[in-house]
Enzyme design. Structure first.
Site, PDB file in Angstrom:
ATOM      1  N   TYR A  21      16.396 -22.027 -25.283  1.00 19.98           N
ATOM      2  CA  TYR A  21      17.394 -21.258 -26.452  1.00 19.98           C
ATOM      3  C   TYR A  21      17.825 -19.762 -25.809  1.00 19.98           C
ATOM      4  O   TYR A  21      18.975 -19.704 -26.031  1.00 19.98           O
ATOM      5  CB  TYR A  21      16.731 -21.438 -27.685  1.00 19.98           C
ATOM      6  CG  TYR A  21      17.470 -20.282 -28.658  1.00 19.98           C
ATOM      7  CD1 TYR A  21      18.613 -20.459 -28.922  1.00 19.98           C
ATOM      8  CD2 TYR A  21      16.637 -19.309 -29.200  1.00 19.98           C
ATOM      9  CE1 TYR A  21      19.333 -19.553 -29.908  1.00 19.98           C
ATOM     10  CE2 TYR A  21      17.321 -18.324 -30.070  1.00 19.98           C
ATOM     11  CZ  TYR A  21      18.627 -18.354 -30.374  1.00 19.98           C
ATOM     12  OH  TYR A  21      19.107 -17.569 -31.222  1.00 19.98           O
ATOM     13  N   THR A  81      21.273 -13.018 -30.606  1.00 22.74           N
ATOM     14  CA  THR A  81      19.781 -12.966 -30.863  1.00 22.74           C
ATOM     15  C   THR A  81      19.092 -11.715 -30.162  1.00 22.74           C
ATOM     16  O   THR A  81      19.530 -11.497 -28.999  1.00 22.74           O
ATOM     17  CB  THR A  81      19.270 -14.174 -30.837  1.00 22.74           C
ATOM     18  OG1 THR A  81      17.965 -13.893 -30.836  1.00 22.74           O
ATOM     19  CG2 THR A  81      19.461 -14.728 -29.261  1.00 22.74           C
ATOM     20  N   ASP A  82      18.024 -11.375 -30.492  1.00 20.28           N
ATOM     21  CA  ASP A  82      17.317 -10.346 -29.662  1.00 20.28           C
ATOM     22  C   ASP A  82      16.241 -11.064 -28.764  1.00 20.28           C
ATOM     23  O   ASP A  82      15.671 -10.448 -27.937  1.00 20.28           O
ATOM     24  CB  ASP A  82      16.319  -9.689 -31.024  1.00 20.28           C
ATOM     25  CG  ASP A  82      15.525 -10.439 -31.530  1.00 20.28           C
ATOM     26  OD1 ASP A  82      15.519 -11.650 -31.651  1.00 20.28           O
ATOM     27  OD2 ASP A  82      14.658  -9.834 -32.590  1.00 20.28           O
ATOM     28  N   GLU A  83      16.312 -12.358 -28.757  1.00 25.18           N
ATOM     29  CA  GLU A  83      15.498 -13.130 -27.935  1.00 25.18           C
ATOM     30  C   GLU A  83      15.832 -13.186 -26.305  1.00 25.18           C
ATOM     31  O   GLU A  83      15.241 -13.420 -25.360  1.00 25.18           O
ATOM     32  CB  GLU A  83      15.316 -14.520 -28.434  1.00 25.18           C
ATOM     33  CG  GLU A  83      14.567 -14.725 -29.640  1.00 25.18           C
ATOM     34  CD  GLU A  83      14.282 -15.984 -30.036  1.00 25.18           C
ATOM     35  OE1 GLU A  83      13.745 -17.001 -29.325  1.00 25.18           O
ATOM     36  OE2 GLU A  83      14.264 -16.514 -31.328  1.00 25.18           O
ATOM     37  N   LYS A 142      21.475 -18.486 -25.047  1.00 25.28           N
ATOM     38  CA  LYS A 142      22.245 -17.226 -25.559  1.00 25.28           C
ATOM     39  C   LYS A 142      22.554 -15.898 -24.635  1.00 25.28           C
ATOM     40  O   LYS A 142      23.725 -15.589 -24.890  1.00 25.28           O
ATOM     41  CB  LYS A 142      21.511 -16.888 -26.766  1.00 25.28           C
ATOM     42  CG  LYS A 142      21.510 -17.800 -28.050  1.00 25.28           C
ATOM     43  CD  LYS A 142      22.748 -18.134 -28.664  1.00 25.28           C
ATOM     44  CE  LYS A 142      23.152 -16.877 -29.623  1.00 25.28           C
ATOM     45  NZ  LYS A 142      24.650 -17.252 -30.179  1.00 25.28           N
TER      46      LYS A 142
END
Length: 356
Positions: free
Chosen positions: A159, A133-135, A163
């Site tokens: 989260y 993810t870009d997060e 990741k």
């Protein structure tokens, strides 16, 4: 040869499985633990298809995963399995650690053992594609350039941190053991089969149910929106020609505020299914307390993907969101089957009793 995907009954994984069977003659083995977000009905159309094998299993079960790799002579693993909802990670981070970090570790260990036994040229052809993810990159101000693959990791939620940790494990297994890995970091996905806790399906379902539409804070959080089928096509392309050890950002080139997304959905529903009282759906927007540590802006620079492997998204936000709204309108029974006691309990926990 066969590919194996994990988390293939979830939102992105099931869309990938459906597209893979539609576009390829190669068998796909689909592994999913079937937690709350895993839904076998997503895969109903593949029930009698011999090119799709579903296995209910936990990626933390090393022996089961290794046996599947050996039995089906897998040439590639695509790891979709993840706890992915920021709100749930705030309330209960342990599941995110177990699945996203420990699960990825066990999957890497099984892959390393299997890959180490392969003969040439299968060993050279094997790939481990980790979907992230870009997060992991943190947050941006309005003036900062979009995330590239060179951005420093600065995760801000449990989260995102889980990741980020899994991404680091994947990188380490490539550098230390030579495992042929590729990592992708995508922006916010939307489209069919998305669990109705996320912004877009939540808004559509609640609007069609005549309920208020919750928007966090001032609604000005910006995300880059990627239609899920575009994401799947990018992953197929990365699997085909992506370079071992590389990271590719996948984005939709569609930066929108959360409030703008909700307003677009409302306008589409005004057109496609007007309210019985002829009032605008937008009048049901209800601003609620912001989530803790809410990142202000994510944006993806997918130049590397476009220049190195010649991929661009097919859908604009306008075309993709219309297809999405129409799908949920035509599949309300799918959503209703999900909106059970557990979901209602979560909704009350997240938003309290402030919504009607």
């Amino acid at each position: 040869m066969t590919i194996l995907i994990t988390g293939g009954a979830g939102f992105i994984g099931s869309n990938f499985a459906l597209d893979w069977v539609r576009t390829s003659v190669e068998q796909i083995v689909n592994v999913d633990k079937l937690t709350y977000a895993g839904n076998l009905s997503n895969l109903d159309s593949l029930r009698d298809n011999h090119n799709h094998v579903f296995v209910r299993a936990d990626i933390n079960d090393y022996s089961v995963v290794l046996n599947l790799l050996q039995t089906y002579k897998v040439r590639a693993i695509l790891n979709f399995a993840a706890e992915s909802h920021v709100d749930r990670s705030i309330h209960g981070p342990r599941d995110f650690i177990e699945t996203n970090i420990v699960g990825t570790f066990n999957l890497l260990e099984a892959a390393r053992a299997y890959w180490g036994e392969l003969a040439e040229p299968e060993r050279q052809k094997f790939r481990f594609l980790h979907v992230s993810t870009d997060e992991v990159y943190g947050t941006l101000t309005a003036a900062q350039p979009a995330f590239t693959e060179m951005n420093q990791y600065q995760p801000n939620s449990p989260y995102a941190a889980s990741k980020a940790a899994s991404d680091h494990l994947v990188r380490a297994y490539c550098h230390t053991y030579g495992l042929p890995v590729i990592t992708t970091n995508c922006s916010n996905n939307y489209g069919p089969y998305q669990f109705p806790e996320k912004l877009i399906p939540l808004t559509i379902h609640r609007a069609l149910s005549g309920k208020e539409l919750p928007v966090y804070g001032d609604g000005q959080q910006v995300r880059d929106w990627l239609y899920v089928k575009d994401h799947c096509s990018a992953l197929r392309r990365v699997l085909e020609v992506g370079a071992v050890g590389e990271v590719y950002n996948i984005g939709g080139n569609n930066e929108k505020t959360n409030l703008d997304v909700v307003k677009v959905i409302c306008a589409l529903l005004d057109e496609l299914k007007p309210r019985a009282d002829r009032q605008l759906y937008e009048l049901r927007v209800a601003f609620v307390a912001d989530r803790p540590g809410h990142d202000r802006r994510y944006a993806i620079d997918a130049t590397k993907l476009a220049t190195q492997i010649s991929w661009q998204p097919d859908e604009t936000f306008e075309s993709g969101i219309r297809k999405t709204v129409e799908w949920y309108m035509g599949n309300q029974a799918w959503t209703e089957a999900i909106v059970n006691g557990e979901y209602r309990t979560w909704l009350e926990k997240q938003y309290g009793n402030t919504l009607s």
